[in-house]
Write a protein that holds these residues in place. Structure first.
Motif, PDB file in Angstrom:
ATOM      1  N   UNK A 190       0.849  -1.134   0.048  1.00 47.37           N
ATOM      2  CA  UNK A 190       0.056   0.060   0.062  1.00 47.37           C
ATOM      3  C   UNK A 190       0.836   1.263  -0.020  1.00 47.37           C
ATOM      4  N   UNK A 191       1.935   1.280   0.510  1.00 42.11           N
ATOM      5  CA  UNK A 191       2.939   2.193   0.629  1.00 42.11           C
ATOM      6  C   UNK A 191       4.073   1.619   0.413  1.00 42.11           C
ATOM      7  N   UNK A 192       5.090   2.488  -0.405  1.00 39.31           N
ATOM      8  CA  UNK A 192       6.226   2.386  -0.792  1.00 39.31           C
ATOM      9  C   UNK A 192       7.130   3.480  -0.349  1.00 39.31           C
TER      10      UNK A 192
ATOM     11  N   UNK B 225       5.685  14.739  -1.769  1.00 39.93           N
ATOM     12  CA  UNK B 225       6.241  15.249  -0.577  1.00 39.93           C
ATOM     13  C   UNK B 225       6.922  14.134  -0.079  1.00 39.93           C
ATOM     14  N   UNK B 226       8.004  14.662   0.376  1.00 39.21           N
ATOM     15  CA  UNK B 226       9.159  13.984   1.019  1.00 39.21           C
ATOM     16  C   UNK B 226       9.118  13.772   2.584  1.00 39.21           C
ATOM     17  N   UNK B 227       9.687  13.055   3.275  1.00 38.06           N
ATOM     18  CA  UNK B 227      10.247  12.971   4.600  1.00 38.06           C
ATOM     19  C   UNK B 227      11.582  13.036   5.018  1.00 38.06           C
TER      20      UNK B 227
ATOM     21  N   UNK C 167      15.728  12.697  16.174  1.00 31.84           N
ATOM     22  CA  UNK C 167      14.580  13.632  15.894  1.00 31.84           C
ATOM     23  C   UNK C 167      14.358  13.642  14.494  1.00 31.84           C
ATOM     24  N   UNK C 168      15.197  13.239  13.649  1.00 34.23           N
ATOM     25  CA  UNK C 168      15.043  13.294  12.198  1.00 34.23           C
ATOM     26  C   UNK C 168      13.996  11.830  11.863  1.00 34.23           C
ATOM     27  N   UNK C 169      14.658  10.713  12.567  1.00 30.44           N
ATOM     28  CA  UNK C 169      13.845   9.542  12.277  1.00 30.44           C
ATOM     29  C   UNK C 169      12.340   9.465  13.075  1.00 30.44           C
ATOM     30  N   UNK C 170      12.277  10.193  14.101  1.00 29.48           N
ATOM     31  CA  UNK C 170      10.942  10.162  14.816  1.00 29.48           C
ATOM     32  C   UNK C 170      10.064  11.137  13.892  1.00 29.48           C
ATOM     33  N   UNK C 171      10.195  12.204  13.178  1.00 25.39           N
ATOM     34  CA  UNK C 171       9.813  13.000  12.310  1.00 25.39           C
ATOM     35  C   UNK C 171       9.282  11.887  11.063  1.00 25.39           C
ATOM     36  N   UNK C 172      10.229  11.270  10.644  1.00 24.27           N
ATOM     37  CA  UNK C 172       9.675  10.371   9.694  1.00 24.27           C
ATOM     38  C   UNK C 172       8.640   9.251   9.930  1.00 24.27           C
ATOM     39  N   UNK C 173       8.895   8.486  11.049  1.00 23.76           N
ATOM     40  CA  UNK C 173       8.103   7.925  11.669  1.00 23.76           C
ATOM     41  C   UNK C 173       6.607   8.350  12.036  1.00 23.76           C
ATOM     42  N   UNK C 174       6.446   9.591  12.229  1.00 21.23           N
ATOM     43  CA  UNK C 174       5.195  10.404  12.691  1.00 21.23           C
ATOM     44  C   UNK C 174       4.684  10.684  11.371  1.00 21.23           C
ATOM     45  N   UNK C 175       5.506  11.007  10.211  1.00 20.62           N
ATOM     46  CA  UNK C 175       4.853  11.362   8.898  1.00 20.62           C
ATOM     47  C   UNK C 175       4.405   9.975   8.360  1.00 20.62           C
ATOM     48  N   UNK C 176       4.773   8.710   8.638  1.00 24.53           N
ATOM     49  CA  UNK C 176       4.491   7.635   8.053  1.00 24.53           C
ATOM     50  C   UNK C 176       3.122   7.234   8.789  1.00 24.53           C
TER      51      UNK C 176
END
Length: 155
Positions: free
Chosen positions: A65-67, A119-121, A136-145
């Motif tokens: 569903x998500x790539x 839109x990128x993360x 902080x960067x990976x947390x932001x990515x996880x929250x976006x996902x």
């Protein structure tokens, strides 16, 4: 967009093996979503002995569903990723059957490539390795996902 009749969002991670350490680190941040039962993740390290790796990769890519595209100079330089994984990911995005999310790992030239319109993360497409605090960067990515997953599950 994307078949969401199931209650678990299938996530395929496309990455260059040179970035495996960063992929493994990102996977830790997605573990909370896995434990909540919201997602199931797959990448090529799940291929087992005797399995046709090209067939396995393409099969999982077609089911996702998500790539996630883990962007770096090595990702962009990979002929297999360009010819197979990225081509199929963008085809599915254009068809509305999958969500494609570029995740900028390292500085590289990417703004003229097919996925640049998405839109990128992390936020503002800032490379993860440019953050003084990688957590902080990976947390932001996880929250976006997670926001994307919740959006998909709500449909």
């Amino acid at each position: 967009m994307a078949d969401t009749s199931q209650s678990v969002v299938k996530i395929f991670t496309s990455y260059a093996h040179e970035d495996e350490e960063l992929k493994n680190e990102m996977d830790k941040y997605l573990k909370v979503l896995k434990r909540s039962g919201k997602i199931d993740t797959w990448n090529d390290r799940a291929i087992i002995a005797s399995q046709d790796w090209n067939e396995a990769i393409m099969d999982e890519l077609r089911k996702a569903n998500v790539i996630l595209l883990l962007i770096s100079v090595d990702f962009n330089a990979s002929d297999f990723i360009w010819d197979k994984e990225l081509a199929e990911a963008m085809r599915r995005h254009e068809a509305g059957t999958a969500y494609v999310v570029p995740i900028i790992l390292r500085n590289c030239k990417w703004t003229s490539l097919p996925y640049a319109k998405l839109q990128a993360l992390p936020r503002n497409a800032r490379p993860i390795l440019d953050y003084p605090d990688r957590d902080a960067a990976f947390t932001e990515v996880a929250e976006g996902i997670e926001r994307l997953v919740d959006h998909i599950l709500a449909k």
